[in-house]
Each structure stands twice: as C-alpha cells, then as structure tokens.
Design a protein around this motif. Structure first.
Motif, PDB file in Angstrom:
ATOM      1  N   UNK A 426       0.859  -1.196   0.000  1.00 18.06           N
ATOM      2  CA  UNK A 426       0.000   0.000   0.000  1.00 18.06           C
ATOM      3  C   UNK A 426       0.886   1.234   0.000  1.00 18.06           C
ATOM      4  N   UNK A 427       0.730   2.035  -1.032  1.00 20.28           N
ATOM      5  CA  UNK A 427       1.504   3.283  -1.110  1.00 20.28           C
ATOM      6  C   UNK A 427       0.741   4.441  -0.459  1.00 20.28           C
ATOM      7  N   UNK A 428      -0.548   4.472  -0.695  1.00 19.26           N
ATOM      8  CA  UNK A 428      -1.362   5.615  -0.241  1.00 19.26           C
ATOM      9  C   UNK A 428      -2.762   5.128   0.083  1.00 19.26           C
ATOM     10  N   UNK A 429      -3.377   5.776   1.062  1.00 20.22           N
ATOM     11  CA  UNK A 429      -4.812   5.628   1.289  1.00 20.22           C
ATOM     12  C   UNK A 429      -5.494   6.934   0.851  1.00 20.22           C
ATOM     13  N   UNK A 430      -6.446   6.804  -0.062  1.00 22.73           N
ATOM     14  CA  UNK A 430      -7.196   8.000  -0.467  1.00 22.73           C
ATOM     15  C   UNK A 430      -8.420   8.151   0.429  1.00 22.73           C
ATOM     16  N   UNK A 431      -8.549   9.329   1.042  1.00 21.52           N
ATOM     17  CA  UNK A 431      -9.690   9.612   1.924  1.00 21.52           C
ATOM     18  C   UNK A 431     -10.882  10.031   1.073  1.00 21.52           C
TER      19      UNK A 431
END
Length: 657
Positions: A426-431
């Motif tokens: 996982x590189x990023x979590x988009x909110x």
C-alpha cells in the motif's frame, strides 16, 4: 396658500356677500321709495317726487344689473372696461361702492320733498332716511365702503338741513344725526373686520383641507408608484421576482393548477463582455417583448433578474402542448438581434406542470428542469419529471441537513488504497467522503462537495476531511506503517475561496503530522486560472505536502497543468483504464502518459482497475501505482487498518465497495 391668493379669496367672499345683501336691500329701497313718492304726492310735490323716484329707480336698476354681471377669474387677463369682458372682483366692488354712493346721493335729496325738513312730512322722511341707513349698515356688513358711501350723503344732508333751519331742538337733532352717522360708520368697519376674519379662517381652513387632500392624493400616487416599482422590473416593465411571487401566491391560494416556465438566456454574458451593458439591456428589453408577443394575454410574464425570465400559465397544458410552446419561445429568442451575430443569444427552458402550491418549491422544480436543459446544450428545454423531482428533493434535503451532519459528525471518511509493487504494497490511502442520509441513503461525494460550496460550508467540510486524514496518518504511524501516505481531494474552487494552505498546515502542526504524509489531489471542475491559487500550491509543496492532479486525461486536465502546478503525481481517470484490454486508443494514451512521466519526473496512478484483466494490462504497460476495486473498495478507518494485515494473501480478492 399665499397671501395674495388669500386676499383674493377674502375679497371674493366679500363681493359674493355684497351681491346677496344688495339683492335683499334693493327691494326694500324701492318700497321705501314708493312710500316716499306717495307722501310727496299727498303733500302736493308730485313732480319733484316723480323725478326723485325715477332717478332712484335708475340707480337701483343699475345696482341689480351689476349683481348679475359675471366675475373675471383671478388668472385671466384683460381690460375690465373693454369689450364684453367679465369684470374683476375689485372692479365689481368699486362699481358697487360707486352705485351705493349714487343711491346715497339720491336719498340725500329727500329734503326737496319736505321743504328741507321743515314741512309736516319731516318726521316721515327723517324716519325713512334713518331706517334705510340703518338697514344699509345691517345688510352691508361685508364691505364697509358700500354702506358708508350710502349713508354718509343721506345723513349729512339731514344734519345740514336741520342746522340750516335753526332752533335749539333742530341743532340737538342734527348733532344726534351726526353721532348716529359716526356710530353706523364704526359699526360698518367692525362688521367688515369680522367678515374678513371669518373669511380668512374659512379660506385658510379650506386651503389646509385642500392641501391635505392634495398631499393625500400625492401620497396615494407615490404609494401606487412605489407599489408599481416594487413589483415591476424597471428595465423591461415586466413583473419582477416580488411581483411574480405575489401572482403565484394568489394562484396557490385558489388551489389552481398551471404551468411554470423558467428561461435563462444562453450566451448573454458574451453580449455584455463584447458589446457593453447598454447593448445587453436592449437585448433584455427585446427578449421581454418577444416573450410577451408569443404568450397569450392571460399569461404572467416576469423578469426575475439578470437574464432569467419566468412565465406562469393559469391553464394546465399537456406535455405535448408545453413542448410546442417551449419550442416557439426558443425559436422567438433565437431570431438574430440587431447588431448581434446570428445565434449569439439563445434560451434554455425549464418547465413545471402541476399544482401551484408553494412558490419556493415550484421554483426549485422549474430550476432543476432548467439546469437539466442547460446541461444538454443551448436552446433546449426540459419538463420536470419524477427523476428530476427525486434529484431536487435530494438536493434540497442535503442542503438542509449538511450543516447538522457536519456539527454532529455523521459524515464519514472511508479510505481506499493505492497499491504499489504489483499490488503487494500500500503506497497511499485516499480519503473519500461518505454520508448515509436518513431519507436518501448514501450521498455521492460530488453532491456533498457541491452542496458545501453552495451553502458556504466548504471550509468546515475541508477542516473535517483534513482532521480525519491526519487521524488516519497518526493511526498508521502508531502501528509502524507511517510510510503510507494519506490523499484527499480539493477543488480549484475551494483553493480559490478558502485558505487551504493555512488551514491544512495549521491542522497538521497541531496534530503532529508531517506534511510529507499528505497528498493533496487537485480535482478538475473547470478552467480556473492557476495564478489565482499558485501561491497556495507553492507554499504547500515547499512545506512537504505532495500535490497530485486528479482525473487526468479528461476535461480541463492536461499536460499544460504540469507546467503551472508543482505536482509530483498524476492520477489517470478510471474512464481511460477500465476495460483497456478492449480499447487500444486508451492503452496508447496511458502509455504516452507513462512515458511523459519519466521526462517530467512525476508518479502515475491509474484509477479504475476493476478486473484481473485490467490489472494485467496495467502491469504490461508498466504502471507502478494502481487503484480500484480489484484491490479493495473504500473502507472505514478501522477496517482499512485491519485490512493491511491480510493484504498479501487477499490480493486478487477485492472487497465490495
């Protein structure tokens, strides 16, 4: 009333009173003259009596004729003694005074009929003279000069004759007559003053009453004009929004059904920009004329403001009839305007057909139809239907409830992962915003954001998202996954309207979150000048916040944006990704973006990886960062953190959105 007008009114009252009293006193004068003639005849003075009576009758006749002559009005000009022209009030009074003096002179010669008051008839003539002079004063109360000029010759004649006759009794009687004359003169003057005072009070009261009437009439006219202006558009003469609302309210009170049409001119802004506001005003007036000509007289036409018009029909047309009418109206507006290019101005029409109840609700419905028509292009119309009704209901309820949802924190932030290393990391979590409305269920994020902009809640909403993103960053850091970044969206409109840089950096500092943990995704919503937001973006980038261009490849997003926005990431819109195995053009576009990214030095995230086929295609193209339901849908914070533990074994088994 001016003093001059007041003086004129007073002397006019005096003249009218003189006319009345002369009309009363002349018959008495004639009767006393007849009596004097009879006494003279009985005393053997028939010839002198006849001469005297004839002269008296001539004077009385002239006085009667004078009373019947017309009076010239104050504002007329002309010679009083020229052609048959009405005499002025002053001339009338002057002539009445002259004729009164002549009549008094006639009565002053009564002594010739009684041997200068020495004959046996003296007592009769003295009584008559004293009586007629007293009557003259009594009836001549309005204008003192007339009775004074009448009685003075008569009574002086009596006094002179008595003095000339000699004797103690006659001398005393002469003095008595003179005292009598003085008393009558004084009484005349006092009576005139009372008349003048009464006339002044009456005329002043009349003038005041007229002034009040005039003032009331002027006030009524002003009120009517103000009412007219309050409900009518000053430019076109049509009803304005307020007047149109009153018309709809009257229709609503009667429980009527009808048709409401909202018009919005297409291309009108370009008219003002290119030709000036005077030309724009002429177009608005001409549009009003054309709408009025097309509609029946029973239709209510209004200009609501700007380039927006409205029409209310008291009858209930069918959908087909409404469509025909809307087409006629659009055709009328599309006729070229003077000095403007053909097709420069058009019209979009929103139509509501049904019961006329609440105006605000009707306007919402018609406006929803108008908005739908404008989305389809120029010169279009749309009739409000059940689908639009549901959209309008949702929009209204969302606008009503969003503030409360923010204050009670019933809004939620879910997180969808952006995967790296072929879906293994996982590189990023988009909110992503989530809101389950009590009546309408899940509301789309775009609807929430648009509603926040309309209702002035963009800043509170941004604060909420930034806080939740920071909380997620802290949660990841606490479990040793601080390398995962948190991304969330912000629109250029929000960047322009609120201090995004100050709010975000202050929030991160307060919560102890590094700016490098945040990715701010700039969504596209129109061609907004980057210079308006350049300084904010530069400050965010220099502070460590990473910037990304969202929805790249559609709309206004282009490679030109990379030269103006210090972006370190580009997200390719899912419309170019999903199903790419079947669309070679999209594959070529994605490949081109990936090649450009190497030259520009930015990351590329492909959205919309939904299937295994999409996943393998993106791998073949060399996409390093991917996002989509193939990996996982959006999840609440706790589930997203728990999901991290099973990422390797669950790869290829996406969660439901």
């Amino acid at each position: 009333m001016t003093q001059k007008k007041l003086r004129y009114a007073i002397v006019t009252d005096q003249l009218l009173a003189v006319r009345k009293t002369v009309a009363i006193s002349i018959p008495v004068n004639i009767l006393l003259g007849v009596a004097s003639l009879l006494v003279a005849h009985h005393a053997g003075e028939t010839t002198l009596g006849a001469i005297w009576f004839t002269i008296s009758s001539i004077v009385n006749a002239m006085r009667i004729i004078l009373c019947r002559l017309p009076i010239r009005q104050e504002n007329k000009r002309g010679s009083a003694f020229g052609k048959l022209y009405p005499l002025s009030v002053q001339h009338h009074l002057l002539l009445h005074t002259l004729f009164a003096f002549l009549s008094g002179m006639v009565w002053a010669f009564i002594p010739v009929l009684c041997n200068w008051y020495t004959s046996p008839q003296t007592l009769f003539y003295l009584t008559v003279v004293c009586g007629i002079t007293a009557g003259a004063v009594t009836h001549g109360f309005a204008y003192a000069r007339i009775p004074i000029f009448f009685i003075t010759p008569s009574l002086l004649s009596v006094a002179i004759c008595l003095i000339a006759a000699g004797g103690f009794d006659r001398m005393i009687l002469a003095l008595t007559v003179l005292l009598y004359l003085a008393a009558l003169i004084r009484s005349s003057r006092l009576s005139e003053k009372l008349v003048i005072n009464d006339s002044r009070l009456k005329n002043e009261a009349t003038a005041l009453s007229r002034s009040l009437e005039v003032a009331n009439e002027q006030q009524r006219l002003v009120a009517e004009q103000m009412q007219q202006r309050a409900v009518h558009d000053q430019l076109t003469g049509l009803l304005n929004r307020s007047g149109f609302a009153e018309a709809l309210e009257r229709a609503a009170e009667g429980g009527k059904e009808g048709c409401l049409m909202l018009f919005d001119l297409d291309g009108f802004k370009s008219v003002n920009d290119a030709y000036g506001h005077k030309t724009g005003d002429r177009v608005l007036v001409e549009v009003a004329r054309r709408l009025t000509e097309v509609m029946d007289k029973d239709a209510t036409v209004a200009r609501l403001g700007g380039d927006e018009y409205a029409i209310y029909l008291g009858t209930l047309p069918s959908h087909q009839e409404a469509e025909i009418l809307a087409t006629r109206l659009i055709t009328a507006i599309s006729i070229p305007f003077s000095k403007l290019d053909a097709g420069r101005v058009g019209a979009s029409v929103g139509i509501y057909i049904g019961k006329i109840s609440d105006m605000d609700e009707l306007m919402i419905y018609a406006d929803a139809a108008l908005y739908a028509a404008k989305k389809e292009g120029r010169n279009r119309f749309r009739i409000f239907d059940d689908a639009l009704r549901m959209e309008a209901q949702i929009s209204r309820d969302v606008e009503r409830d969003l503030a409360q949802a923010l204050s009670k924190e019933t809004l939620e932030i879910w997180f969808q992962p952006v995967m790296a290393d072929d879906g293994k990391r996982v590189d990023t979590f988009e909110a992503l915003l989530r809101w389950k409305h009590a009546q309408h269920g899940w509301i789309t994020p775009s609807t929430i954001i648009d509603t926040a902009a309309i209702t002035g809640l963009s800043e509170p909403l941004f604060r909420f998202i930034a806080r939740e993103a920071a909380i997620m960053a802290l949660s990841l850091k606490s479990i040793g996954r601080g390398n995962i970044k948190i991304a969330f969206n912000v629109s250029p409109r929000e960047l322009a309207q609120i201090a995004v840089d100050e709010l975000l950096l202050a929030k991160l500092e307060r919560m102890g979150v590094s700016p490098s943990a945040i990715v701010l995704e700039i969504t596209e919503e129109g061609a907004i000048n980057p210079r308006l937001i350049q300084h904010k973006l530069t400050r965010l980038a220099s502070s460590g916040v990473r910037l990304a261009i969202d929805d790249f490849g559609i709309g206004y997003s282009s490679l030109g944006s990379l030269q103006q926005i210090p972006a370190s990431r580009v997200k390719i819109d899912k419309s170019l990704v999903t199903g790419t195995t079947l669309t070679s053009t999209n594959r070529s576009l994605i490949d081109a973006v990936l090649r450009v990214s190497e030259a520009y030095g930015f990351d590329v995230v492909v959205e919309g990886v939904e299937t295994e086929s999409d996943f393998w295609t993106m791998q073949q193209l060399g996409c390093k960062l991917m996002q989509g339901f193939y990996f996982s849908g959006a999840m609440p914070r706790d589930k997203a953190i728990a999901w991290l533990d099973g990422i390797k074994k669950d790869i290829g088994q996406p969660l439901a959105p």
